[in-house]
Design an enzyme around this catalytic site. Structure first.
Site, PDB file in Angstrom:
ATOM      1  N   HIS A   1      -3.117  -4.675   3.293  1.00 12.58           N
ATOM      2  CA  HIS A   1      -4.052  -4.022   4.234  1.00 12.58           C
ATOM      3  C   HIS A   1      -3.452  -3.738   5.600  1.00 12.58           C
ATOM      4  O   HIS A   1      -3.724  -2.684   6.172  1.00 12.58           O
ATOM      5  CB  HIS A   1      -5.353  -4.817   4.418  1.00 12.58           C
ATOM      6  CG  HIS A   1      -6.309  -4.217   5.412  1.00 12.58           C
ATOM      7  ND1 HIS A   1      -6.955  -3.029   5.195  1.00 12.58           N
ATOM      8  CD2 HIS A   1      -6.721  -4.646   6.643  1.00 12.58           C
ATOM      9  CE1 HIS A   1      -7.737  -2.759   6.243  1.00 12.58           C
ATOM     10  NE2 HIS A   1      -7.605  -3.711   7.133  1.00 12.58           N
TER      11      HIS A   1
ATOM     12  N   ASP B   1       0.812  -1.225   0.000  1.00 12.20           N
ATOM     13  CA  ASP B   1       0.000   0.000   0.000  1.00 12.20           C
ATOM     14  C   ASP B   1       0.852   1.285   0.000  1.00 12.20           C
ATOM     15  O   ASP B   1       1.642   1.516   0.926  1.00 12.20           O
ATOM     16  CB  ASP B   1      -0.913   0.039   1.228  1.00 12.20           C
ATOM     17  CG  ASP B   1      -1.827  -1.170   1.340  1.00 12.20           C
ATOM     18  OD1 ASP B   1      -1.478  -2.245   0.811  1.00 12.20           O
ATOM     19  OD2 ASP B   1      -2.890  -1.046   1.968  1.00 12.20           O
TER      20      ASP B   1
ATOM     21  N   GLU C   1      -4.803   2.001  -2.436  1.00 14.06           N
ATOM     22  CA  GLU C   1      -6.013   2.418  -1.699  1.00 14.06           C
ATOM     23  C   GLU C   1      -5.772   3.610  -0.775  1.00 14.06           C
ATOM     24  O   GLU C   1      -6.715   4.301  -0.407  1.00 14.06           O
ATOM     25  CB  GLU C   1      -6.588   1.236  -0.904  1.00 14.06           C
ATOM     26  CG  GLU C   1      -5.721   0.835   0.271  1.00 14.06           C
ATOM     27  CD  GLU C   1      -6.506   0.237   1.435  1.00 14.06           C
ATOM     28  OE1 GLU C   1      -7.717   0.071   1.307  1.00 14.06           O
ATOM     29  OE2 GLU C   1      -5.873  -0.039   2.466  1.00 14.06           O
ATOM     30  N   ASN C   2      -4.499   3.848  -0.384  1.00 13.89           N
ATOM     31  CA  ASN C   2      -4.184   4.964   0.519  1.00 13.89           C
ATOM     32  C   ASN C   2      -3.332   6.032  -0.159  1.00 13.89           C
ATOM     33  O   ASN C   2      -2.712   6.858   0.521  1.00 13.89           O
ATOM     34  CB  ASN C   2      -3.410   4.450   1.749  1.00 13.89           C
ATOM     35  CG  ASN C   2      -4.081   3.291   2.439  1.00 13.89           C
ATOM     36  OD1 ASN C   2      -3.596   2.165   2.364  1.00 13.89           O
ATOM     37  ND2 ASN C   2      -5.204   3.542   3.081  1.00 13.89           N
TER      38      ASN C   2
ATOM     39  N   HIS D   1     -10.356   1.127   1.304  1.00 13.48           N
ATOM     40  CA  HIS D   1     -10.287   2.602   1.273  1.00 13.48           C
ATOM     41  C   HIS D   1     -10.414   3.196  -0.133  1.00 13.48           C
ATOM     42  O   HIS D   1     -10.335   4.428  -0.268  1.00 13.48           O
ATOM     43  CB  HIS D   1      -8.983   3.085   1.911  1.00 13.48           C
ATOM     44  CG  HIS D   1      -9.005   3.019   3.406  1.00 13.48           C
ATOM     45  ND1 HIS D   1      -9.908   3.728   4.163  1.00 13.48           N
ATOM     46  CD2 HIS D   1      -8.253   2.309   4.285  1.00 13.48           C
ATOM     47  CE1 HIS D   1      -9.708   3.457   5.454  1.00 13.48           C
ATOM     48  NE2 HIS D   1      -8.710   2.602   5.542  1.00 13.48           N
TER      49      HIS D   1
ATOM     50  N   HIS E   1      -6.770  -8.471   0.258  1.00  9.64           N
ATOM     51  CA  HIS E   1      -6.712  -7.332   1.165  1.00  9.64           C
ATOM     52  C   HIS E   1      -7.478  -7.699   2.432  1.00  9.64           C
ATOM     53  O   HIS E   1      -8.717  -7.663   2.448  1.00  9.64           O
ATOM     54  CB  HIS E   1      -7.344  -6.139   0.446  1.00  9.64           C
ATOM     55  CG  HIS E   1      -6.998  -4.826   1.045  1.00  9.64           C
ATOM     56  ND1 HIS E   1      -5.796  -4.206   0.839  1.00  9.64           N
ATOM     57  CD2 HIS E   1      -7.708  -4.005   1.859  1.00  9.64           C
ATOM     58  CE1 HIS E   1      -5.775  -3.053   1.478  1.00  9.64           C
ATOM     59  NE2 HIS E   1      -6.925  -2.916   2.121  1.00  9.64           N
TER      60      HIS E   1
HETATM   61 FE   FE2 Z   1      -3.974   0.198   3.212  1.00 10.79          FE
HETATM   62 FE   FE2 Z   2      -7.128  -1.466   3.633  1.00  7.89          FE
END
Ligand code: FE2
Ligand code: FE2
Length: 310
Positions: free
Chosen positions: A216, A15, A78-79, A107, A190
């Protein structure tokens, strides 16, 4: 890990958290491009423009990277936009840095503009096991210039996570569909719980998945291995500022824990950034993993400044 014509070499970034994560990956890849000039390949090689990095007003970091060539680069995003979700601008930035495929997680919906562009974002994959009419795609097949096809699927776990459809049924069916198209199938799972990750990985290896990357938790695990010809790691970790709380600012994190009053999270900053990634090599014909290597690299902005002063 020598790359040959019979195998495809894939780099997967854990991530990306905020700007520190995006820029760390940008610099990591640009370093490779500079050293590996002419050898570096992406699915859309030729479209990649290194010069575009100069539009960003910061000095590139120096990583102690090992020389490698990759045929396909995946990042979990996702981040990527201030810790939550992905803006269209950052989607385009990351594409330009050389990322061929972007996986995501819970996210991915946090920036509301995602609903305006996700259906046209050809490199982006949201988790597969959302309800059927959810926008975006949960899997994609990418084709390299030599015709090699790579299927990528993203799925959410269900332990300590919001309820979604069962990966044991709907995702399993999608793996089988992809395997009819190509022997090379990659999973980004995830999920929060380690046992669910290990168990679903073994289940996926029986469906002949080529590589399984857990994401995740943002904490890289040191259990990379090959299970039933499938490359596996419980969690790939995260790319971003090292001295925070899994990529987020310590002060706001500690306030949330101690007061239990919701406070807006902020992305961590600092001089030291980390790259957490995994590289795997996969046989093009059998789809079997040949090797896996875990990457945990640090770069220090101060050191870069010292070198400039010399
Ligand atoms: Fe994440
Ligand atoms: Fe996540």
């Amino acid at each position: 890990m020598a790359n040959n014509n019979n195998t495809v070499k894939i780099l997967f970034f854990g991530d990306l958290v905020g700007r520190p994560g995006r820029f760390a990956v940008r610099d990591y890849l640009s370093g490779k491009l500079k050293v590996e000039s002419g050898k570096f390949q992406t699915a859309e090689s030729g479209k990649l423009k290194v010069e575009s990095f100069s539009t960003i007003d910061c000095q590139p970091l120096i990583f102690n990277f090992q020389l490698s060539t990759f045929n396909f680069i995946i990042a979990n995003v996702e981040n990527a936009s201030h810790g939550f979700g992905l803006t269209e601008k950052n989607y385009n930035d990351l594409s330009e840095y050389g990322i061929d495929c972007m996986t995501s997680g819970n996210h991915i919906w946090d920036k509301k503009e995602i609903f305006n562009y996700i259906n046209g974002a050809e490199k982006l994959i949201r988790p597969f096991n959302y309800p059927e009419d959810t926008q975006g795609q949960g899997s994609r097949v990418f084709e390299l210039h030599d015709g090699t096809k790579i299927g990528v699927i993203n799925a959410l776990g269900r332990v300590f996570m919001s309820p979604v459809d069962s990966q044991w049924t709907v995702v399993a069916e999608e793996i089988k569909r992809l395997k009819d198209i190509t022997p090379i199938v990659i999973m980004d799972f995830h999920a929060e719980a380690t046992a669910e990750k290990v168990c679903f990985a073994k289940f996926c290896s029986e469906l002949c998945v080529s590589a399984f990357f857990g994401t995740h938790t943002h904490v890289q695990t040191a259990d990379e291995q090959i299970i039933n010809n499938m490359a596996y790691i419980t969690d790939a970790g995260f790319c971003g500022a090292k001295d925070g709380v899994i990529g987020m600012d310590y002060k706001t994190s500690v306030n949330r824990f101690t007061t239990v009053v919701p406070e807006r999270y902020d992305v961590a900053d600092g001089n030291v950034v980390q790259i957490n990634a995994v590289e795997v090599e996969i046989d093009k014909v059998s789809g079997h993993a040949v090797s896996i290597r875990r990457i945990f690299e640090l770069a220090d902005k101060n050191k870069k400044e010292e070198e400039n002063e010399r």
